[in-house]
Design a protein around this motif. Structure first.
Motif, PDB file in Angstrom:
ATOM      1  N   GLU A 114       0.813  -1.217   0.000  1.00 54.79           N
ATOM      2  CA  GLU A 114       0.000   0.000   0.000  1.00 54.79           C
ATOM      3  C   GLU A 114       0.845   1.265   0.000  1.00 54.79           C
ATOM      4  O   GLU A 114       0.300   2.368   0.008  1.00 54.79           O
ATOM      5  CB  GLU A 114      -0.927   0.000   1.227  1.00 54.79           C
ATOM      6  CG  GLU A 114      -1.994  -1.087   1.184  1.00 54.79           C
ATOM      7  CD  GLU A 114      -3.012  -0.933   2.294  1.00 54.79           C
ATOM      8  OE1 GLU A 114      -2.818  -0.055   3.152  1.00 54.79           O
ATOM      9  OE2 GLU A 114      -4.002  -1.696   2.296  1.00 54.79           O
ATOM     10  N   ARG A 115       2.169   1.118  -0.046  1.00 58.19           N
ATOM     11  CA  ARG A 115       3.029   2.298  -0.108  1.00 58.19           C
ATOM     12  C   ARG A 115       2.873   3.040  -1.419  1.00 58.19           C
ATOM     13  O   ARG A 115       3.218   4.209  -1.519  1.00 58.19           O
ATOM     14  CB  ARG A 115       4.489   1.896   0.107  1.00 58.19           C
ATOM     15  CG  ARG A 115       4.798   1.364   1.494  1.00 58.19           C
ATOM     16  CD  ARG A 115       6.243   0.922   1.603  1.00 58.19           C
ATOM     17  NE  ARG A 115       7.165   2.037   1.419  1.00 58.19           N
ATOM     18  CZ  ARG A 115       7.626   2.807   2.390  1.00 58.19           C
ATOM     19  NH1 ARG A 115       7.219   2.598   3.640  1.00 58.19           N
ATOM     20  NH2 ARG A 115       8.475   3.782   2.150  1.00 58.19           N
ATOM     21  N   TRP A 116       2.366   2.349  -2.441  1.00 56.68           N
ATOM     22  CA  TRP A 116       2.107   3.009  -3.719  1.00 56.68           C
ATOM     23  C   TRP A 116       0.929   3.981  -3.617  1.00 56.68           C
ATOM     24  O   TRP A 116       0.791   4.870  -4.451  1.00 56.68           O
ATOM     25  CB  TRP A 116       1.790   1.962  -4.794  1.00 56.68           C
ATOM     26  CG  TRP A 116       2.929   1.073  -5.171  1.00 56.68           C
ATOM     27  CD1 TRP A 116       3.401   0.009  -4.468  1.00 56.68           C
ATOM     28  CD2 TRP A 116       3.743   1.174  -6.340  1.00 56.68           C
ATOM     29  NE1 TRP A 116       4.449  -0.573  -5.138  1.00 56.68           N
ATOM     30  CE2 TRP A 116       4.678   0.119  -6.293  1.00 56.68           C
ATOM     31  CE3 TRP A 116       3.755   2.029  -7.435  1.00 56.68           C
ATOM     32  CZ2 TRP A 116       5.630  -0.084  -7.297  1.00 56.68           C
ATOM     33  CZ3 TRP A 116       4.708   1.818  -8.432  1.00 56.68           C
ATOM     34  CH2 TRP A 116       5.638   0.781  -8.362  1.00 56.68           C
ATOM     35  N   GLY A 117       0.060   3.797  -2.644  1.00 47.45           N
ATOM     36  CA  GLY A 117      -1.153   4.597  -2.586  1.00 47.45           C
ATOM     37  C   GLY A 117      -2.126   4.190  -3.676  1.00 47.45           C
ATOM     38  O   GLY A 117      -2.084   3.069  -4.207  1.00 47.45           O
ATOM     39  N   ASN A 118      -3.038   5.087  -4.047  1.00 49.11           N
ATOM     40  CA  ASN A 118      -3.966   4.808  -5.142  1.00 49.11           C
ATOM     41  C   ASN A 118      -3.176   4.731  -6.453  1.00 49.11           C
ATOM     42  O   ASN A 118      -2.472   5.683  -6.821  1.00 49.11           O
ATOM     43  CB  ASN A 118      -5.033   5.896  -5.238  1.00 49.11           C
ATOM     44  CG  ASN A 118      -5.974   5.863  -4.052  1.00 49.11           C
ATOM     45  OD1 ASN A 118      -6.294   4.798  -3.540  1.00 49.11           O
ATOM     46  ND2 ASN A 118      -6.424   7.031  -3.602  1.00 49.11           N
ATOM     47  N   THR A 119      -3.286   3.621  -7.148  1.00 50.86           N
ATOM     48  CA  THR A 119      -2.432   3.358  -8.314  1.00 50.86           C
ATOM     49  C   THR A 119      -3.274   2.928  -9.503  1.00 50.86           C
ATOM     50  O   THR A 119      -4.248   2.176  -9.354  1.00 50.86           O
ATOM     51  CB  THR A 119      -1.399   2.268  -7.982  1.00 50.86           C
ATOM     52  OG1 THR A 119      -0.702   2.636  -6.788  1.00 50.86           O
ATOM     53  CG2 THR A 119      -0.392   2.094  -9.102  1.00 50.86           C
TER      54      THR A 119
END
Length: 569
Positions: free
Chosen positions: A496-501
């Motif tokens: 989830e470190r990418w955030g909304n992807t």
């Protein structure tokens, strides 16, 4: 969860020696003083249960591991590996033995069985007490007169009084405090006064609640025989202290009459809860001796209690050495000697093998993308924790789990390995026939380009696998070319470190990725035209500010997007 269970089991086991030491020390101090004290035995109880209370605290304190070293390339000629089957393949081919429960699970199961039996015995005692309550009746106003007068003298609200012929002697029971007395007791006013004052002193001191707490502890620690002895001594100490308070309330001239009332109650059978009469002969003799001496309490009882509490120190020290701690790895101090591992792999022509090894490692230890967490360190973590590093080619590495023997063999071989000197990254051949992706993505400025970046945010990798474009939050993001949405949700590749992807497949092996979006405006499977809106700039996931992280992939490999996407030069 298994670590916490082990810590609790160790704490429960240490309650046995702790309770034994506290019980013996309490007996010695009591014999020296010549009289019992509730403070002494409450301290002994605290020492007995202290290891169980300390267990979750010790487990919750993290134990920092030394920083993990950077993963370097292994020269297979320097390893001098045997030509036999790799350890990994040997382990995979070994027959699977029948898995048995761990000792911690077995001990927990035994404890659970004993706890159930202890609870059933406690329910039986509760049933007998409830039967007395059911067969009792509430005392009327005239019968409560004596109780209310004595309660007023002690500045107490008069508790509920119930009369029952089945009760052998008066006793206080329940958390709120209910006095149950035989009806014949009220026929002798002097005896009734002495017995009721005694129970009122119990109520004022909170002895019944303390007894219930001790009962709960003996149920939970059902295997702890010394703790049961401590509770018995505490019962006697509470009775002696209550006798002293009762004599103070009645007057010192009532010592002999009060002792006669106690002796009369001793002729009756014991109640299922603490009653006016004690439990065994030694405690009866202690009470009679204390009453006839004027009900004097033990001097320096708190000093004796403090002496018992000192026993908790060596027990706590032993527990800290035995209890497993929650391990937390320290931040990696160094990522690579001169450049990021992936760059070196591609420079030596081993990019495909490296990515294959990294994919296998991420299946075990999911890590964040290159813009937030160095994926290459996953292999280093596996190696540090007992993973075998084999040379599949001259530069690529593959991680596989091994046992302690294989790990020791590997460590013994480590001094022979010599890393290949880092070379300058070779220019990768540019793929041909790329689709048209020349449309503008987002108006903004490039804050971090693709490639090595010596100056970077704390915790970020040396090599940046994409391009960051900073823009105000909410700025619309457009597709640079036609394609199909294949990913549109929070997180990417298990992190989830990418955030909304959002990921768009542009065909012929090409795809683009857009991370940290504030909002997502597309859905998986949706066809997109060049310039169509896909979302808005944000700072979701591991981001230091509003921006969009853009990556370009060709057949799953990252490619510098500056040569293909507009506005990234």
């Amino acid at each position: 969860m298994t670590g916490l269970l082990t810590a609790l089991l160790i704490g429960a086991a240490l309650t046995l020696p702790a309770a034994g030491l506290a019980w013996l020390a309490g007996l010695a101090l009591q014999a020296r003083a010549g009289q019992s004290s509730p403070a002494l035995w409450r301290s002994a109880r605290l020492v007995a249960v202290f290891p169980l209370l300390l267990a979750p605290v010790l487990f919750a304190i993290p134990q920092s591991l030394p920083p993990l070293p950077a993963l370097e390339f292994i020269n297979e000629t320097a390893l001098d590996l045997p030509a036999a089957t790799p350890v990994r393949d040997t382990l995979l081919a070994a027959p699977t033995a029948l898995a048995l429960p761990s000792p911690a699970i077995l001990l927990a199961a035994v404890y659970a069985i004993g706890l159930i039996a202890s609870l059933l015995l406690a329910l039986r005692r509760h049933y007998h007490r409830r039967r007395l309550l059911v067969h009792s009746r509430l005392a009327d106003a005239s019968e409560r007169g004596l109780l209310e007068r004595e309660a007023g003298k002690l500045d107490l609200p008069a508790p509920e009084l119930r009369l029952c012929d089945r009760a052998a002697s008066p006793f206080l029971t329940g958390w709120r405090g209910v006095i149950i007395a035989p009806e014949r007791l009220l026929q002798t006013p002097e005896l009734a006064r002495h017995a009721l004052v005694h129970e009122l002193c119990h109520l004022r001191r909170g002895d019944e609640r303390d007894r219930l707490l001790g009962s709960a502890l003996t149920i939970v620690l059902w295997f702890n025989w010394p703790l049961r002895q401590i509770e018995r001594e505490l019962d006697a100490a509470r009775e002696i202290a209550c006798d002293s308070d009762a004599i103070d309330a009645l007057g010192r001239s009532q010592c002999k009459a009060y002792a006669a009332t106690l002796i009369e109650s001793m002729r009756s059978s014991a109640q299922p809860v603490s009653a006016f009469g004690p439990h065994n002969r030694r405690q009866r003799e202690m009470r009679i001796k204390s009453i006839l001496s004027g009900g004097q309490t033990v001097r320096h009882s708190f000093l004796a209690a403090g002496a018992v509490l000192v026993l908790a120190v060596p027990v706590a020290y032993a527990q800290t050495t035995l209890t497993p701690r929650r391990a937390v790895s320290a931040p990696v101090e160094q990522i690579a000697p001169s450049a990021e591992t992936r760059v070196l792999a591609h420079a030596h022509g081993q990019g495909e093998g490296f990515e294959a090894a990294l994919s296998g490692a991420n299946a075990v230890y999911p890590s964040a993308p290159d813009d937030g967490q160095n994926q290459s360190l996953t292999l280093a973590h596996l190696q540090q924790s007992g993973m075998n590093v084999e040379a599949s080619t001259s530069a690529a590495v593959i991680a596989a789990p091994v046992g302690p023997e294989a790990a020791a063999w590997q460590n013994a071989s480590s001094p022979a390995q010599a890393p290949i000197p880092p070379a300058a990254p070779a220019a990768a051949p540019q793929p041909a026939n790329a689709p048209d992706m020349s449309g503008a993505i987002v108006p903004g400025r490039v804050t971090s380009a693709y490639g090595p970046r010596p100056a970077r945010p704390a915790g970020s990798p040396v090599f940046h696998g994409g391009t960051d474009i900073a823009a105000p939050a909410g700025t619309l993001i457009s597709a640079p070319g036609a394609g199909t949405v294949i990913h549109a949700q929070m997180g990417y590749q298990g992190s989830e470190r990418w955030g909304n992807t959002v990921e768009i497949d542009h065909g012929d092996g090409w795809s683009t990725v857009y991370a940290h979006l504030e909002t997502i405006g597309v859905t998986p499977g949706q066809s997109l035209a060049p310039g169509q809106r896909i979302g808005a700039v944000g700072s979701t996931g591991a981001a230091t500010g509003p921006h969009v992280h853009v990556e370009l992939h060709f057949n799953g490999e990252r490619v510098d997007p500056a040569g293909y996407l507009a506005g990234l030069d």
